[in-house]
Design a protein around this motif. Structure first.
Motif, PDB file in Angstrom:
ATOM      1  N   GLY A 264       0.773  -1.235   0.000  1.00  0.00           N
ATOM      2  CA  GLY A 264       0.000   0.000   0.000  1.00  0.00           C
ATOM      3  C   GLY A 264       0.803   1.283   0.000  1.00  0.00           C
ATOM      4  O   GLY A 264       0.232   2.374   0.111  1.00  0.00           O
ATOM      5  N   TYR A 265       2.126   1.170  -0.112  1.00  0.00           N
ATOM      6  CA  TYR A 265       2.958   2.368  -0.162  1.00  0.00           C
ATOM      7  C   TYR A 265       3.205   2.791  -1.608  1.00  0.00           C
ATOM      8  O   TYR A 265       3.558   1.947  -2.439  1.00  0.00           O
ATOM      9  N   PRO A 266       3.080   4.074  -1.931  1.00  0.00           N
ATOM     10  CA  PRO A 266       3.606   4.539  -3.211  1.00  0.00           C
ATOM     11  C   PRO A 266       5.122   4.294  -3.229  1.00  0.00           C
ATOM     12  O   PRO A 266       5.794   4.492  -2.209  1.00  0.00           O
ATOM     13  N   LEU A 267       5.641   3.874  -4.353  1.00  0.00           N
ATOM     14  CA  LEU A 267       7.056   3.519  -4.432  1.00  0.00           C
ATOM     15  C   LEU A 267       7.774   4.311  -5.513  1.00  0.00           C
ATOM     16  O   LEU A 267       7.256   4.508  -6.614  1.00  0.00           O
ATOM     17  N   SER A 268       8.972   4.751  -5.191  1.00  0.00           N
ATOM     18  CA  SER A 268       9.902   5.300  -6.164  1.00  0.00           C
ATOM     19  C   SER A 268      11.241   4.594  -5.972  1.00  0.00           C
ATOM     20  O   SER A 268      11.458   3.903  -4.963  1.00  0.00           O
ATOM     21  N   ILE A 269      12.124   4.760  -6.931  1.00  0.00           N
ATOM     22  CA  ILE A 269      13.438   4.129  -6.877  1.00  0.00           C
ATOM     23  C   ILE A 269      14.515   5.206  -6.874  1.00  0.00           C
ATOM     24  O   ILE A 269      14.487   6.141  -7.685  1.00  0.00           O
ATOM     25  N   HIS A 270      15.446   5.060  -5.939  1.00  0.00           N
ATOM     26  CA  HIS A 270      16.584   5.977  -5.808  1.00  0.00           C
ATOM     27  C   HIS A 270      17.852   5.171  -6.072  1.00  0.00           C
ATOM     28  O   HIS A 270      18.095   4.157  -5.416  1.00  0.00           O
ATOM     29  N   LEU A 271      18.625   5.603  -7.058  1.00  0.00           N
ATOM     30  CA  LEU A 271      19.819   4.862  -7.485  1.00  0.00           C
ATOM     31  C   LEU A 271      21.077   5.678  -7.202  1.00  0.00           C
ATOM     32  O   LEU A 271      21.091   6.899  -7.370  1.00  0.00           O
ATOM     33  N   GLU A 272      22.133   4.954  -6.801  1.00  0.00           N
ATOM     34  CA  GLU A 272      23.360   5.653  -6.420  1.00  0.00           C
ATOM     35  C   GLU A 272      24.573   4.891  -6.919  1.00  0.00           C
ATOM     36  O   GLU A 272      24.625   3.658  -6.844  1.00  0.00           O
TER      37      GLU A 272
END
Length: 299
Positions: A264-272
């Motif tokens: 139920g969480y909105p998700l984004s992706i953070h790349l490093e």
């Protein structure tokens, strides 16, 4: 309001390297993302506000470009890409921090994650605004207010709940080298009504890590067995041949995505890429995003 994005982290370069170095980093992002099939997929650049930390940092901390200065240089090179940043609050009084927050908004930073003191200090130290207070104080100035989420840290459930109560509407995780975040978010969903957007953070591990140890240092938490296991995984990744290393990261990514996608969480992706922008990093990220992405592929 959600970010619904793929964010790539770019650390402001050392001042001594000059503006051309900053421009070259932005151009590398475009070049390598296009070569990896990610052209047009990077929605945000995440720029951390850097502060001096422990003396044992494996790579010496030298004076760096300010977040706003760095963004003003690279923004013209990255059409259509917006900004995210972290802002240290603990050394600014409320009025100074408000001016800074307004400046960041005017520069088109879509989100600000408020962070506190370095690990050499205790929570609550520093003469300025605590990050949890900043989340509440600047609600009107900042639509997307972020907090750092470290799922392996003792007491993080209560800490993150408090940050959400204070106004955080997204959490950016520490670099993930295990699927501990799955249990964390599962438990969090069972015990709170908060469903902030989660920026799941993944970092490329090159061979040089086993010589330098920057990622090992970044995720450290002495005495924490869960972190020790993650550090061991990082060591294994660095010592593995590139094809197998990529597959190990993709497998981890799949476990995390499969575990949190239906909570139920909105998700984004953070790349490093902690050691710098590279073709190998983007090739790995592209394979990960081919499994799941918060944004559709460009056809």
């Amino acid at each position: 309001m959600t970010l619904n994005t793929i964010a790539f982290e770019l650390v402001p370069p050392n001042v001594e390297r000059g503006p051309e170095y900053a421009l070259e980093d932005a151009r590398k992002v475009l070049r390598f993302s296009a070569a990896a099939g990610l052209d047009g997929r990077i929605g945000h650049v995440m720029i951390p506000g850097m502060i001096v930390e422990d003396d044992d940092r494996p790579i010496e901390m030298k004076p760096k470009l300010d977040v706003l200065e760095f963004w003003s240089l690279i923004k013209p090179e990255l059409p259509g890409v917006k900004g995210l940043c972290t802002q240290v609050t603990a050394f600014m009084d409320e009025s100074t921090l408000r001016e800074r927050v307004i400046e960041l908004g005017a520069a088109q930073f879509d989100g600000i994650a408020f962070v506190g003191v370095p690990r050499t200090m205790n929570d609550g130290e520093g003469s300025g605004v605590a990050p949890t207070d900043a989340l509440s104080i600047y609600r009107q100035e900042v639509d997307n207010r972020g907090a750092i989420l470290i799922p392996t840290r003792d007491g993080e459930q209560g800490r993150f709940d408090f940050k959400c109560n204070r106004g955080a509407n997204y959490g950016m995780t520490q670099l993930l080298y295990s699927d501990t975040i799955v249990r964390f978010l599962t438990d969090f969903a069972e015990n709170t009504e908060h469903r902030p957007e989660i920026l799941l953070s993944f970092g490329f591990v090159p061979k040089v890590e086993n010589r330098v140890g920057l990622i090992h240092w970044l995720i450290q938490d002495p005495g924490n067995a869960a972190v020790a296991a993650e550090q061991e995984f990082v060591k294994t990744l660095a010592g593995t041949e590139p094809v197998q290393r990529r597959q190990m990261m993709v497998d981890l990514y799949k476990r995390v995505i499969d575990g949190v996608a239906d909570l139920g969480y909105p998700l984004s992706i953070h790349l490093e890429a902690a050691y710098g922008v590279s073709a190998a990093a983007f090739d790995t990220f592209a394979e990960m995003l081919a499994y799941w992405s918060p944004t559709p592929s460009v056809t």
